[in-house]
Design a protein around this motif. Structure first.
Motif, PDB file in Angstrom:
ATOM      1  N   ARG A  49       0.823  -1.213   0.000  1.00  0.00           N
ATOM      2  CA  ARG A  49       0.000   0.000   0.000  1.00  0.00           C
ATOM      3  C   ARG A  49       0.854   1.258   0.000  1.00  0.00           C
ATOM      4  O   ARG A  49       0.330   2.355  -0.042  1.00  0.00           O
ATOM      5  N   ASP A  50       2.173   1.108   0.047  1.00  0.00           N
ATOM      6  CA  ASP A  50       3.018   2.299   0.149  1.00  0.00           C
ATOM      7  C   ASP A  50       3.058   3.141  -1.118  1.00  0.00           C
ATOM      8  O   ASP A  50       2.979   4.362  -1.036  1.00  0.00           O
ATOM      9  N   PRO A  51       3.187   2.555  -2.326  1.00  0.00           N
ATOM     10  CA  PRO A  51       3.188   3.410  -3.525  1.00  0.00           C
ATOM     11  C   PRO A  51       1.966   4.305  -3.652  1.00  0.00           C
ATOM     12  O   PRO A  51       2.107   5.489  -4.000  1.00  0.00           O
ATOM     13  N   PRO A  52       0.728   3.828  -3.399  1.00  0.00           N
ATOM     14  CA  PRO A  52      -0.398   4.773  -3.441  1.00  0.00           C
ATOM     15  C   PRO A  52      -0.267   5.910  -2.434  1.00  0.00           C
ATOM     16  O   PRO A  52      -0.637   7.041  -2.729  1.00  0.00           O
ATOM     17  N   LYS A  53       0.263   5.610  -1.223  1.00  0.00           N
ATOM     18  CA  LYS A  53       0.467   6.673  -0.240  1.00  0.00           C
ATOM     19  C   LYS A  53       1.503   7.668  -0.748  1.00  0.00           C
ATOM     20  O   LYS A  53       1.362   8.881  -0.575  1.00  0.00           O
ATOM     21  N   ALA A  54       2.570   7.143  -1.374  1.00  0.00           N
ATOM     22  CA  ALA A  54       3.592   8.031  -1.916  1.00  0.00           C
ATOM     23  C   ALA A  54       3.033   8.910  -3.026  1.00  0.00           C
ATOM     24  O   ALA A  54       3.389  10.087  -3.144  1.00  0.00           O
ATOM     25  N   LEU A  55       2.154   8.347  -3.844  1.00  0.00           N
ATOM     26  CA  LEU A  55       1.539   9.137  -4.912  1.00  0.00           C
ATOM     27  C   LEU A  55       0.693  10.269  -4.339  1.00  0.00           C
ATOM     28  O   LEU A  55       0.743  11.407  -4.829  1.00  0.00           O
ATOM     29  N   GLY A  56      -0.082   9.975  -3.291  1.00  0.00           N
ATOM     30  CA  GLY A  56      -0.875  11.023  -2.661  1.00  0.00           C
ATOM     31  C   GLY A  56      -0.006  12.117  -2.081  1.00  0.00           C
ATOM     32  O   GLY A  56      -0.311  13.313  -2.211  1.00  0.00           O
ATOM     33  N   LEU A  57       1.104  11.733  -1.446  1.00  0.00           N
ATOM     34  CA  LEU A  57       2.031  12.727  -0.890  1.00  0.00           C
ATOM     35  C   LEU A  57       2.645  13.571  -2.000  1.00  0.00           C
ATOM     36  O   LEU A  57       2.764  14.797  -1.871  1.00  0.00           O
ATOM     37  N   LEU A  58       3.031  12.924  -3.099  1.00  0.00           N
ATOM     38  CA  LEU A  58       3.605  13.655  -4.234  1.00  0.00           C
ATOM     39  C   LEU A  58       2.617  14.673  -4.783  1.00  0.00           C
ATOM     40  O   LEU A  58       2.987  15.823  -5.075  1.00  0.00           O
ATOM     41  N   ILE A  59       1.361  14.286  -4.905  1.00  0.00           N
ATOM     42  CA  ILE A  59       0.342  15.187  -5.447  1.00  0.00           C
ATOM     43  C   ILE A  59       0.143  16.396  -4.546  1.00  0.00           C
ATOM     44  O   ILE A  59       0.105  17.540  -5.013  1.00  0.00           O
ATOM     45  N   VAL A  60       0.035  16.162  -3.233  1.00  0.00           N
ATOM     46  CA  VAL A  60      -0.226  17.267  -2.308  1.00  0.00           C
ATOM     47  C   VAL A  60       0.950  18.231  -2.272  1.00  0.00           C
ATOM     48  O   VAL A  60       0.769  19.460  -2.332  1.00  0.00           O
ATOM     49  N   ILE A  61       2.177  17.714  -2.192  1.00  0.00           N
ATOM     50  CA  ILE A  61       3.348  18.595  -2.123  1.00  0.00           C
ATOM     51  C   ILE A  61       3.496  19.393  -3.416  1.00  0.00           C
ATOM     52  O   ILE A  61       3.831  20.588  -3.389  1.00  0.00           O
ATOM     53  N   THR A  62       3.243  18.749  -4.567  1.00  0.00           N
ATOM     54  CA  THR A  62       3.329  19.469  -5.847  1.00  0.00           C
ATOM     55  C   THR A  62       2.284  20.569  -5.926  1.00  0.00           C
ATOM     56  O   THR A  62       2.583  21.704  -6.333  1.00  0.00           O
ATOM     57  N   ALA A  63       1.049  20.239  -5.545  1.00  0.00           N
ATOM     58  CA  ALA A  63      -0.023  21.235  -5.611  1.00  0.00           C
ATOM     59  C   ALA A  63       0.219  22.378  -4.636  1.00  0.00           C
ATOM     60  O   ALA A  63      -0.037  23.548  -4.953  1.00  0.00           O
ATOM     61  N   ALA A  64       0.738  22.058  -3.435  1.00  0.00           N
ATOM     62  CA  ALA A  64       0.954  23.088  -2.419  1.00  0.00           C
ATOM     63  C   ALA A  64       2.021  24.091  -2.825  1.00  0.00           C
ATOM     64  O   ALA A  64       2.019  25.233  -2.350  1.00  0.00           O
ATOM     65  N   SER A  65       2.926  23.687  -3.700  1.00  0.00           N
ATOM     66  CA  SER A  65       3.970  24.616  -4.152  1.00  0.00           C
ATOM     67  C   SER A  65       3.653  25.232  -5.510  1.00  0.00           C
ATOM     68  O   SER A  65       4.496  25.928  -6.083  1.00  0.00           O
ATOM     69  N   SER A  66       2.437  24.983  -6.027  1.00  0.00           N
ATOM     70  CA  SER A  66       2.041  25.523  -7.338  1.00  0.00           C
ATOM     71  C   SER A  66       0.881  26.505  -7.222  1.00  0.00           C
ATOM     72  O   SER A  66       0.107  26.657  -8.168  1.00  0.00           O
ATOM     73  N   GLY A  67       0.755  27.155  -6.069  1.00  0.00           N
ATOM     74  CA  GLY A  67      -0.333  28.096  -5.858  1.00  0.00           C
ATOM     75  C   GLY A  67      -0.157  29.388  -6.627  1.00  0.00           C
ATOM     76  O   GLY A  67       0.715  29.520  -7.511  1.00  0.00           O
ATOM     77  N   ALA A  68      -0.974  30.383  -6.283  1.00  0.00           N
ATOM     78  CA  ALA A  68      -1.004  31.646  -7.029  1.00  0.00           C
ATOM     79  C   ALA A  68       0.340  32.359  -7.024  1.00  0.00           C
ATOM     80  O   ALA A  68       0.701  33.033  -7.991  1.00  0.00           O
ATOM     81  N   GLY A  69       1.103  32.212  -5.923  1.00  0.00           N
ATOM     82  CA  GLY A  69       2.406  32.867  -5.869  1.00  0.00           C
ATOM     83  C   GLY A  69       3.355  32.364  -6.931  1.00  0.00           C
ATOM     84  O   GLY A  69       4.151  33.133  -7.485  1.00  0.00           O
ATOM     85  N   ALA A  70       3.285  31.059  -7.243  1.00  0.00           N
ATOM     86  CA  ALA A  70       4.127  30.505  -8.303  1.00  0.00           C
ATOM     87  C   ALA A  70       3.710  31.064  -9.663  1.00  0.00           C
ATOM     88  O   ALA A  70       4.563  31.326 -10.526  1.00  0.00           O
ATOM     89  N   TRP A  71       2.412  31.278  -9.870  1.00  0.00           N
ATOM     90  CA  TRP A  71       1.931  31.852 -11.136  1.00  0.00           C
ATOM     91  C   TRP A  71       2.466  33.276 -11.313  1.00  0.00           C
ATOM     92  O   TRP A  71       2.994  33.623 -12.365  1.00  0.00           O
TER      93      TRP A  71
END
Length: 546
Positions: A49-71
Motif C-alpha cells: 500500500r506504500d506506492p499509493p500513499k507516496a503518490l498522494g504525498l507527491l500530489i499534495v506537495i506538488t499542488a501546495a507549491s504551485s499556488g497563485a504565488g508561483a503563477w
C-alpha cells in the motif's frame, strides 16, 4: 513598497544561502536525487500500500507549491527576463530538490547513536534530540523559521499572489476570493483525517491549471516552440527584443528567474518531512517525494511561462498601470537592451501634471523592459491626478500636490507610490496572468484558471497548517498552529501591503543553512537507503528508521 538597500542585501544573502546549500546537497548526495527516482515506485521489499500513499504525498506537495504565488512569480520572471528565465529554473530545481531531500532524510531519522525511541517528524525535533546546547538553540530557531515560512512566507507568496491576480481580474471581489480560499484552507487543516481525500482535490486543481496552461501554449504553437528552442541560448547570451519587449541581459535574466520564479520551489523547505509522516508514506520513499515534486513544479512553471509567450500577452502592450515610483522618465524611447542602458536617455527636470496629463513637453515613460503608450496619471482614488514632480535621472524624487488653497506643497516620499500611471504597457505579475487567461478562451479560461489558483493556494495553506501542527503534541497548541497559515493567508484579502520578497526569503535561507550542517550525515543516509543493489533491496530499507 520599495525595498531598501539593506532589505535587498539580506534577501540576496538568503538566496545565496539557498543556492550554495542546494549545490552542496547535490554534490554530497552524488546526484542520488536523480539516480534514485526510478526506485520510487519499486514495490519489491516494501508494503504493497506504500506506492499509493507516496503518490498522494507527491500530489499534495506538488499542488501546495504551485499556488497563485508561483503563477505570479513565473509571470514576473518572464516579463523581466523573457524566455531565457526558464532554463535557469531547471538547474535551481535540481539543487533545491536535493536540499529538500536532505531535510526529509534528517527529519525522518534519529540522531546517530539513538536508533531506538520515537522517530522525529520534523527538523526542529531532530535537532532537539541531539541534546547539545547548540543543537537545541538551533532547534528553537528552526521551529521559528518554520512558523515564519508558514505564516509570513505564505502571506507574501501565495496570499499576495492571489490578491494580485484577483485585483486584476475581479477587483470588486478581491477580498471575498482570498477569504474564501483561506476558509477552504482552514477546512482542510482542521483535522488530519482530511488527508484521505486532499490528494484527489489537489490532483484535480493541478491538472486543471496545467490544462489551462497547455491551452495557452496552443494559441500560437509556432511562437511557443520558437521560444522554447531559443530559451537556452537566451539564458546564456541574453534575450533579444521580442515585440514591445526590449530584451534583457544575462544578469537580468538570471536575477529575475532566481528572485521571482525560483522562490516557490524552495518555499516548501521544512514542510516535506512532517507531511511525509502524516501520509504514513514509507520513509525511504518520502525522501524522494520532494525531488519528484520539485520537477513536476518546474514543468508546470515552464508550461505556464510558454503560455505567457504563446498567447502574445508577454510581448504585446495591453492596458495596465504602474506606481509612479516604478516608471522611468526618458528623453527618448528605447527599443533594445543596449539602448535601455544609455544613461543619457534619463530625463532630469520638473514636470507639471494637470487633469491626469503632462502640461509640459511630451515625455517618454517606460517600465523595466518597454515603453508606455498614451500615459495618464491618477491619484490613490483613481481620479485624474494634479501634482508637480521633481525628476532626477528618470526617477521621481519629490512630489508636490495642491492644498486647500491651491498652493503646491510637498508630500512624504512614501506617498509617491499612491500615484499611478495608466496606459498601454508590457504587463507583469498578476496582470500578465489575467491577460494570458483572457486570451486563451476569454471568460471561461479566466474563471477556470482563477478557480485552480484558489484551490492550489488553499492546499498550500492546509499543507503548511498540517506540517506546523506537528511541532506540538499539545492538542490546543497543535490546532492553533494548524490554523495559523490560513489565517495569515486571509490577511492578504483584508489589507493591501505588498511584502518584500527579499524578507520572505530569510526563513528558507536559514533552514537551508541548518540542513547544510548535517550534509555529511544525510549523504551517508542516502548511500545506505538508495544503494543500487537490486538483488537485495530489503536490508537497505531495514537500515532506515520508518
Amino acid at each position: 513598497m520599495q525595498e531598501s538597500e539593506i532589505v535587498r542585501l539580506v534577501g540576496l544573502l538568503a538566496l545565496l544561502a539557498l543556492g550554495i546549500a542546494g549545490a552542496s546537497a547535490l554534490l554530497a548526495l552524488r546526484f542520488h536525487p536523480l539516480r534514485s527516482l526510478a526506485w520510487l515506485w519499486r514495490r519489491r521489499g516494501t508494503p504493497p500500500r506504500d506506492p499509493p500513499k507516496a503518490l498522494g504525498l507527491l500530489i499534495v506537495i506538488t499542488a501546495a507549491s504551485s499556488g497563485a504565488g508561483a503563477w505570479v512569480g513565473a509571470a514576473t520572471a518572464i516579463a523581466l527576463g523573457g524566455p531565457g528565465a526558464m532554463p535557469w529554473l531547471w538547474g535551481f530545481a535540481l539543487c533545491i530538490a536535493s536540499l529538500r531531500m536532505v531535510e526529509v532524510l534528517l527529519s525522518r531519522t534519529n540522531p546517530p547513536g539513538q536508533a531506538s525511541g520515537e522517530v522525529p517528524q520534523h527538523l526542529p525535533k531532530r535537532l532537539w534530540l541531539e541534546k547539545s546546547n547548540t543543537s537545541r538553540v538551533m532547534a528553537i530557531g528552526a521551529a521559528l523559521m518554520l512558523i515564519a515560512n508558514g505564516t509570513f512566507g505564505l502571506f507574501a507568496l501565495h496570499g499576495q499572489g492571489l490578491a494580485e491576480i484577483a485585483q486584476s481580474a475581479f477587483p470588486e471581489s478581491r477580498s471575498n476570493l482570498l477569504l474564501f480560499a483561506a476558509l477552504i484552507g482552514m477546512i482542510f487543516s482542521a483535522s488530519y483525517r482530511t488527508w484521505q481525500w486532499m490528494p484527489w482535490v489537489a490532483a484535480l486543481a493541478w491538472l486543471l491549471a496545467l490544462g489551462v496552461a497547455l491551452m495557452g501554449c496552443s494559441v500560437d504553437f509556432g511562437r511557443t516552440v520558437s521560444a522554447l528552442l531559443h530559451s537556452l541560448e537566451d539564458a546564456t547570451s541574453g534575450s533579444a527584443a521580442m515585440g514591445a519587449f526590449s530584451g534583457a541581459l544575462v544578469s537580468e535574466i538570471l536575477g529575475s528567474a532566481l528572485i521571482h520564479a525560483a522562490w516557490p520551489i524552495a518555499f516548501p523547505l521544512g514542510s516535506d518531512g512532517p507531511l511525509g509522516s502524516i501520509s504514513e508514506t514509507q520513509s525511504a520513499r518520502a525522501g524522494l517525494i520532494p525531488v519528484g515534486a520539485a520537477f513536476l513544479q518546474v514543468i508546470f512553471l515552464t508550461v505556464l511561462g510558454l503560455a505567457f509567450i504563446g498567447t502574445g500577452a508577454f510581448s504585446q502592450r495591453s492596458q495596465g498601470e504602474r506606481g509612479l515610483a516604478e516608471v522611468l522618465f526618458l528623453d527618448a524611447p528605447f527599443e533594445s537592451a543596449s539602448q535601455r542602458r544609455e544613461a543619457e536617455r534619463l530625463w532630469t527636470g520638473y514636470l507639471r501634471i494637470q487633469e491626469g496629463r503632462a502640461r509640459a513637453r511630451p515625455l517618454h515613460i517606460a517600465t523595466e523592459r518597454g515603453m508606455i503608450d498614451a500615459p495618464e496619471f491618477v491619484d490613490a482614488s483613481g481620479n485624474p491626478a494634479d501634482f508637480a514632480a521633481r525628476i532626477e535621472k528618470g526617477l521621481v524624487r519629490a512630489l508636490l500636490v495642491p492644498d486647500a488653497q491651491g498652493t503646491l506643497s510637498p508630500i512624504a516620499a512614501e506617498r509617491i507610490a499612491q500615484f499611478r500611471v495608466r496606459g498601454k504597457m508590457l504587463l507583469r505579475g498578476g496582470a500578465l496572468v489575467t491577460n494570458t487567461l483572457q486570451r486563451i478562451a476569454s471568460d471561461l479560461s479566466l474563471r477556470l484558471g482563477i478557480a485552480a489558483a484558489i484551490v492550489l493556494s488553499s492546499i498550500a495553506c492546509a499543507a503548511w497548517g498540517l506540517a506546523l501542527g506537528r511541532l506540538s503534541s499539545s492538542p490546543p497548541l497543535s490546532l492553533i498552529l494548524r490554523f495559523l497559515p490560513s489565517l495569515s493567508f486571509g490577511l492578504a484579502g483584508l489589507i493591501t501591503w505588498p511584502p518584500s520578497p527579499s524578507l520572505a526569503l530569510i526563513p528558507s535561507g536559514a533552514l537551508a543553512l541548518l540542513c547544510v550542517r548535517h550534509i555529511r550525515e544525510a549523504s551517508h543516509l542516502a548511500k545506505t537507503i538508495y544503494r543500487r543493489h537490486t538483488h537485495s533491496p530489503k536490508p537497505a530499507l531495514d537500515s532506515f528508521n520508518t
